[in-house]
Design a protein around this motif. Structure first.
Motif, PDB file in Angstrom:
ATOM      1  N   VAL A   2       0.964  -0.994   0.045  1.00 13.89           N
ATOM      2  CA  VAL A   2       0.155   0.090  -0.013  1.00 13.89           C
ATOM      3  C   VAL A   2       0.955   1.147  -0.125  1.00 13.89           C
ATOM      4  CG1 VAL A   2      -1.920   1.275   1.232  1.00 13.89           C
ATOM      5  CG2 VAL A   2      -2.016  -1.405   1.177  1.00 13.89           C
ATOM      6  N   TRP A   3       0.770   1.883  -0.965  1.00 13.09           N
ATOM      7  CA  TRP A   3       1.480   3.125  -1.231  1.00 13.09           C
ATOM      8  C   TRP A   3       0.754   4.704  -1.202  1.00 13.09           C
ATOM      9  CZ3 TRP A   3       6.415   1.973  -2.928  1.00 13.09           C
ATOM     10  CH2 TRP A   3       6.566   0.546  -3.419  1.00 13.09           C
ATOM     11  N   GLN A   4       1.504   5.455  -0.733  1.00 12.62           N
ATOM     12  CA  GLN A   4       0.676   6.731  -0.854  1.00 12.62           C
ATOM     13  C   GLN A   4       1.309   7.881  -1.607  1.00 12.62           C
ATOM     14  OE1 GLN A   4       0.424   8.925   2.950  1.00 12.62           O
ATOM     15  NE2 GLN A   4      -0.633  10.559   2.214  1.00 12.62           N
ATOM     16  N   VAL A   5       0.628   8.489  -2.706  1.00  6.96           N
ATOM     17  CA  VAL A   5       1.499   9.423  -3.585  1.00  6.96           C
ATOM     18  C   VAL A   5       2.347  10.426  -2.895  1.00  6.96           C
ATOM     19  CG1 VAL A   5       0.981  11.374  -5.254  1.00  6.96           C
ATOM     20  CG2 VAL A   5      -0.399   9.153  -5.316  1.00  6.96           C
ATOM     21  N   GLY A   6       3.509  10.766  -3.149  1.00  5.56           N
ATOM     22  CA  GLY A   6       4.459  11.668  -2.339  1.00  5.56           C
ATOM     23  C   GLY A   6       5.226  11.028  -1.499  1.00  5.56           C
ATOM     24  N   LYS A   7       4.995   9.658  -1.108  1.00  9.21           N
ATOM     25  CA  LYS A   7       6.046   9.092  -0.190  1.00  9.21           C
ATOM     26  C   LYS A   7       6.989   8.143  -1.017  1.00  9.21           C
ATOM     27  CE  LYS A   7       3.983  10.709   3.390  1.00  9.21           C
ATOM     28  NZ  LYS A   7       4.619  11.520   4.084  1.00  9.21           N
ATOM     29  N   ALA A   8       8.237   7.924  -0.569  1.00 12.52           N
ATOM     30  CA  ALA A   8       9.104   7.482  -1.301  1.00 12.52           C
ATOM     31  C   ALA A   8       9.025   5.854  -1.157  1.00 12.52           C
ATOM     32  CB  ALA A   8      10.679   7.825  -0.975  1.00 12.52           C
TER      33      ALA A   8
END
Length: 103
Positions: free
Chosen positions: A59-65
């Motif tokens: 699970v990813w969040q836009v703006g996180k590396a």
């Protein structure tokens, strides 16, 4: 393949196959990832999840590396996934036929 060295600013999923997505970051790189499935959480537009050969859901969040979380438990590759309407839970299906809810 090299991961981004800084924050990721955008991500797009291939609408036809759902098996490719691209990320662009402050390191001025564009990376293209091949996955079995990818879904964007439509309520916020800021979360997305991927599943693939590694039997994990990331699970990813836009703006996180890096990924916010990596969920394991499938015994075969993850082939499909979906978020619930509140984006608090996902359900993933594996190529072995198992369905698994994750929070």
């Amino acid at each position: 393949f090299l991961a981004h060295t800084g924050n990721v600013h955008c991500a797009r999923i291939a609408t036809k196959s759902g098996q490719l997505f691209a990320t662009g970051g402050e390191d001025k790189r564009i990376n293209v990832w091949q996955v079995h499935c990818a879904r964007i959480a439509t309520k916020s537009g800021q979360l997305f999840a991927t599943g693939g050969e590694d039997k994990r859901i990331n699970v990813w969040q836009v703006g996180k590396a890096s990924a916010l979380m990596s969920l394991s438990g499938h015994t075969s590759p993850v082939g499909c996934l979906v978020f619930d309407k509140d984006e608090e839970m996902s359900v993933a299906g594996s190529t072995g036929g198992a369905l698994r809810p994750d929070r």
